[in-house]
Motif scaffolding. Sequence first.
Motif, PDB file in Angstrom:
ATOM      1  N   LYS A  77      -4.392  -9.769 -11.397  1.00  0.00           N
ATOM      2  CA  LYS A  77      -3.976 -10.258 -10.209  1.00  0.00           C
ATOM      3  C   LYS A  77      -2.794  -9.513  -9.758  1.00  0.00           C
ATOM      4  CE  LYS A  77      -3.490 -14.686 -10.422  1.00  0.00           C
ATOM      5  NZ  LYS A  77      -3.106 -15.983 -10.488  1.00  0.00           N
ATOM      6  N   THR A  78      -1.614  -9.278 -10.361  1.00  0.00           N
ATOM      7  CA  THR A  78      -0.718  -8.319 -10.075  1.00  0.00           C
ATOM      8  C   THR A  78      -1.179  -6.968  -9.693  1.00  0.00           C
ATOM      9  OG1 THR A  78       0.740  -9.405 -11.555  1.00  0.00           O
ATOM     10  CG2 THR A  78       1.783  -7.346 -10.541  1.00  0.00           C
ATOM     11  N   SER A  79      -2.016  -6.242 -10.231  1.00  0.00           N
ATOM     12  CA  SER A  79      -2.511  -4.967  -9.802  1.00  0.00           C
ATOM     13  C   SER A  79      -3.095  -5.117  -8.443  1.00  0.00           C
ATOM     14  CB  SER A  79      -3.481  -4.406 -10.807  1.00  0.00           C
ATOM     15  OG  SER A  79      -2.972  -4.317 -12.018  1.00  0.00           O
ATOM     16  N   LEU A  80      -4.103  -6.132  -8.474  1.00  0.00           N
ATOM     17  CA  LEU A  80      -4.835  -6.187  -7.235  1.00  0.00           C
ATOM     18  C   LEU A  80      -3.789  -6.538  -5.775  1.00  0.00           C
ATOM     19  CD1 LEU A  80      -7.818  -8.479  -8.145  1.00  0.00           C
ATOM     20  CD2 LEU A  80      -7.909  -6.308  -7.164  1.00  0.00           C
ATOM     21  N   PHE A  81      -2.902  -7.381  -6.072  1.00  0.00           N
ATOM     22  CA  PHE A  81      -1.783  -7.660  -5.047  1.00  0.00           C
ATOM     23  C   PHE A  81      -1.066  -6.302  -4.486  1.00  0.00           C
ATOM     24  CE2 PHE A  81      -1.209 -12.680  -4.663  1.00  0.00           C
ATOM     25  CZ  PHE A  81      -2.525 -12.733  -5.082  1.00  0.00           C
ATOM     26  N   LYS A  82      -0.616  -5.686  -5.510  1.00  0.00           N
ATOM     27  CA  LYS A  82       0.095  -4.339  -5.128  1.00  0.00           C
ATOM     28  C   LYS A  82      -0.834  -3.536  -4.441  1.00  0.00           C
ATOM     29  CE  LYS A  82       3.302  -4.486  -8.958  1.00  0.00           C
ATOM     30  NZ  LYS A  82       3.839  -3.996 -10.179  1.00  0.00           N
ATOM     31  N   ALA A  83      -2.011  -3.426  -5.201  1.00  0.00           N
ATOM     32  CA  ALA A  83      -3.251  -2.421  -4.506  1.00  0.00           C
ATOM     33  C   ALA A  83      -3.459  -2.621  -2.830  1.00  0.00           C
ATOM     34  CB  ALA A  83      -4.406  -2.402  -5.289  1.00  0.00           C
ATOM     35  N   GLU A  84      -3.364  -4.037  -2.713  1.00  0.00           N
ATOM     36  CA  GLU A  84      -3.893  -4.462  -1.209  1.00  0.00           C
ATOM     37  C   GLU A  84      -2.659  -4.396  -0.373  1.00  0.00           C
ATOM     38  OE1 GLU A  84      -6.578  -5.087   0.187  1.00  0.00           O
ATOM     39  OE2 GLU A  84      -7.939  -5.303  -1.674  1.00  0.00           O
ATOM     40  N   TRP A  85      -1.480  -4.399  -0.901  1.00  0.00           N
ATOM     41  CA  TRP A  85      -0.063  -4.272   0.001  1.00  0.00           C
ATOM     42  C   TRP A  85       0.010  -2.692   0.197  1.00  0.00           C
ATOM     43  CZ3 TRP A  85       3.176  -6.344   3.078  1.00  0.00           C
ATOM     44  CH2 TRP A  85       4.285  -5.801   2.926  1.00  0.00           C
ATOM     45  N   LEU A  86      -0.510  -1.991  -0.828  1.00  0.00           N
ATOM     46  CA  LEU A  86      -0.119  -0.412  -0.422  1.00  0.00           C
ATOM     47  C   LEU A  86      -1.263  -0.099   0.542  1.00  0.00           C
ATOM     48  CD1 LEU A  86       0.277   0.824  -4.227  1.00  0.00           C
ATOM     49  CD2 LEU A  86       2.042   0.853  -2.352  1.00  0.00           C
ATOM     50  N   GLN A  87      -2.331  -0.550   0.482  1.00  0.00           N
ATOM     51  CA  GLN A  87      -3.468  -0.094   1.534  1.00  0.00           C
ATOM     52  C   GLN A  87      -3.018  -0.947   3.088  1.00  0.00           C
ATOM     53  OE1 GLN A  87      -6.257   1.616   1.102  1.00  0.00           O
ATOM     54  NE2 GLN A  87      -5.794   1.978  -1.132  1.00  0.00           N
ATOM     55  N   PHE A  88      -2.414  -1.865   2.844  1.00  0.00           N
ATOM     56  CA  PHE A  88      -2.073  -2.642   4.209  1.00  0.00           C
ATOM     57  C   PHE A  88      -0.882  -1.610   4.797  1.00  0.00           C
ATOM     58  CE2 PHE A  88       0.726  -5.211   6.717  1.00  0.00           C
ATOM     59  CZ  PHE A  88      -0.129  -5.838   7.436  1.00  0.00           C
ATOM     60  N   ARG A  89      -0.125  -1.184   4.019  1.00  0.00           N
ATOM     61  CA  ARG A  89       1.228  -0.480   4.464  1.00  0.00           C
ATOM     62  C   ARG A  89       0.696   1.081   5.136  1.00  0.00           C
ATOM     63  NH1 ARG A  89       5.147   0.152  -0.337  1.00  0.00           N
ATOM     64  NH2 ARG A  89       5.876   2.108   1.123  1.00  0.00           N
ATOM     65  N   ARG A  90      -0.354   1.373   4.426  1.00  0.00           N
ATOM     66  CA  ARG A  90      -1.057   2.819   4.875  1.00  0.00           C
ATOM     67  C   ARG A  90      -1.754   2.721   6.190  1.00  0.00           C
ATOM     68  NH1 ARG A  90      -2.748   4.376  -1.187  1.00  0.00           N
ATOM     69  NH2 ARG A  90      -0.819   4.927  -1.968  1.00  0.00           N
ATOM     70  N   ASN A  91      -2.198   1.526   6.488  1.00  0.00           N
ATOM     71  CA  ASN A  91      -3.121   1.387   7.678  1.00  0.00           C
ATOM     72  C   ASN A  91      -2.109   1.375   8.757  1.00  0.00           C
ATOM     73  OD1 ASN A  91      -4.732   0.411   9.945  1.00  0.00           O
ATOM     74  ND2 ASN A  91      -6.253  -0.343   8.345  1.00  0.00           N
ATOM     75  N   LYS A  92      -1.942   2.421   9.792  1.00  0.00           N
ATOM     76  CA  LYS A  92      -0.965   2.281  10.771  1.00  0.00           C
ATOM     77  C   LYS A  92      -1.376   1.469  11.833  1.00  0.00           C
ATOM     78  CE  LYS A  92       1.472   5.411   8.766  1.00  0.00           C
ATOM     79  NZ  LYS A  92       2.633   5.111   7.643  1.00  0.00           N
ATOM     80  N   THR A  93      -2.450   1.197  12.421  1.00  0.00           N
ATOM     81  CA  THR A  93      -3.282   0.506  13.337  1.00  0.00           C
ATOM     82  C   THR A  93      -2.592  -1.070  12.986  1.00  0.00           C
ATOM     83  OG1 THR A  93      -4.829   1.835  13.755  1.00  0.00           O
ATOM     84  CG2 THR A  93      -5.159  -0.037  14.526  1.00  0.00           C
ATOM     85  N   LEU A  94      -3.173  -1.402  11.680  1.00  0.00           N
ATOM     86  CA  LEU A  94      -2.633  -2.919  11.363  1.00  0.00           C
ATOM     87  C   LEU A  94      -1.218  -3.116  11.370  1.00  0.00           C
ATOM     88  CD1 LEU A  94      -5.217  -3.541   8.393  1.00  0.00           C
ATOM     89  CD2 LEU A  94      -5.258  -4.462  10.875  1.00  0.00           C
ATOM     90  N   LEU A  95      -0.597  -2.190  10.947  1.00  0.00           N
ATOM     91  CA  LEU A  95       0.980  -2.416  10.718  1.00  0.00           C
ATOM     92  C   LEU A  95       1.551  -2.462  12.252  1.00  0.00           C
ATOM     93  CD1 LEU A  95       2.380   0.122   8.153  1.00  0.00           C
ATOM     94  CD2 LEU A  95       2.697  -2.384   8.285  1.00  0.00           C
ATOM     95  N   PHE A  96       0.723  -1.806  13.153  1.00  0.00           N
ATOM     96  CA  PHE A  96       1.421  -1.894  14.612  1.00  0.00           C
ATOM     97  C   PHE A  96       1.184  -3.033  15.313  1.00  0.00           C
ATOM     98  CE2 PHE A  96       0.619  -1.340  19.114  1.00  0.00           C
ATOM     99  CZ  PHE A  96       1.869  -0.994  19.584  1.00  0.00           C
ATOM    100  N   MET A  97      -0.064  -3.502  14.895  1.00  0.00           N
ATOM    101  CA  MET A  97      -0.596  -4.849  15.423  1.00  0.00           C
ATOM    102  C   MET A  97       0.183  -6.079  14.743  1.00  0.00           C
ATOM    103  SD  MET A  97      -4.756  -4.441  15.959  1.00  0.00           S
ATOM    104  CE  MET A  97      -5.101  -6.195  16.787  1.00  0.00           C
ATOM    105  N   ALA A  98       0.694  -5.776  13.482  1.00  0.00           N
ATOM    106  CA  ALA A  98       1.061  -7.008  12.966  1.00  0.00           C
ATOM    107  C   ALA A  98       2.706  -6.972  13.109  1.00  0.00           C
ATOM    108  CB  ALA A  98       0.910  -6.706  11.278  1.00  0.00           C
ATOM    109  N   THR A  99       3.290  -6.053  13.864  1.00  0.00           N
ATOM    110  CA  THR A  99       4.588  -6.385  14.223  1.00  0.00           C
ATOM    111  C   THR A  99       5.050  -6.136  15.498  1.00  0.00           C
ATOM    112  OG1 THR A  99       4.504  -3.598  14.205  1.00  0.00           O
ATOM    113  CG2 THR A  99       5.358  -4.934  11.875  1.00  0.00           C
TER     114      THR A  99
END
Length: 277
Positions: A24-46
């Motif tokens: 569970k911890t590994s999955l949460f960390k992996a998804e968080w890293l993938q989210f941070r690397r997606n510049k489009t999603l980060l832009f829309m989310a801020t």
Amino acid sequence: MTTSHTARGLQHATPERRKTSFFKTSLFKAEWLQFRRNKTLLFMATVFPVGIPLLLFLIGNGGAAESANSFDYFVMYTLLFVQFYTVLSMATTRRDERVLKRLRTGEARDIDIIGAICFPGALLTLIFTVVIIPLLMVLGAPAPINLVPIVFAVLIGLLLCSALALMTSGFTRNAEAAQMTSMPVFMLAMGGLGSIRFVFGDSIVADILAYTPFAAISDLVQIGWAGATFADSVGGVEAANFAGIFQDMLIPLGILAAWTAAAVWAANRYMRWDSYR
């Protein structure tokens, strides 16, 4: 394997439980890293969730109704762009890459896989909410009358938007198609805003929109901050006090809870774990 108990309760976690916690911890960390690397999603989310409500507040007169309306837009944009669209995009992408299917054949449980996908947006939503309330007050907004309905609106709204995103992903063939399949939810959410419903006056359209889930979120936010819904504030209705808000919040809270339960059922029913290809 079962765990040993004593009169003092549970003493040691089982290997299975430790393994589940690790995955569970590994999955949460992996998804968080993938989210941070997606510049489009980060832009829309801020930019959209934070920038637009602050701009609305700065061009207004800073009263209670205007402050509540600005925060209403913040909550709606945050739930839509930070949670709903990111979960929809990530769930669809992971499904098409057959990541979800592979994860289900491993040690991770379905709830852990889904929770990991929903985690990044939920974390940002909570952080933004904690930051934006004192920021608006620093800029001159009056303090919220009662934070309880606001807390319910944000937390249940996160669950609602996550469920709607997972359900919508079942009808979304690829990540590009998410721009189209997300439109009904975006339109429903924008129609639920108190300031938008007010335009329809006492018409049947306004009555229908009042019973939609995002209208319930909007009413909870407005009641919590200004002590009245947007229409009541504009109409000169006296704002409720701290205690009176608990009674006023019951109807929108019930509507939101009912829609959320239906959305969770629909997500469980229609979400796809394997690619269309």
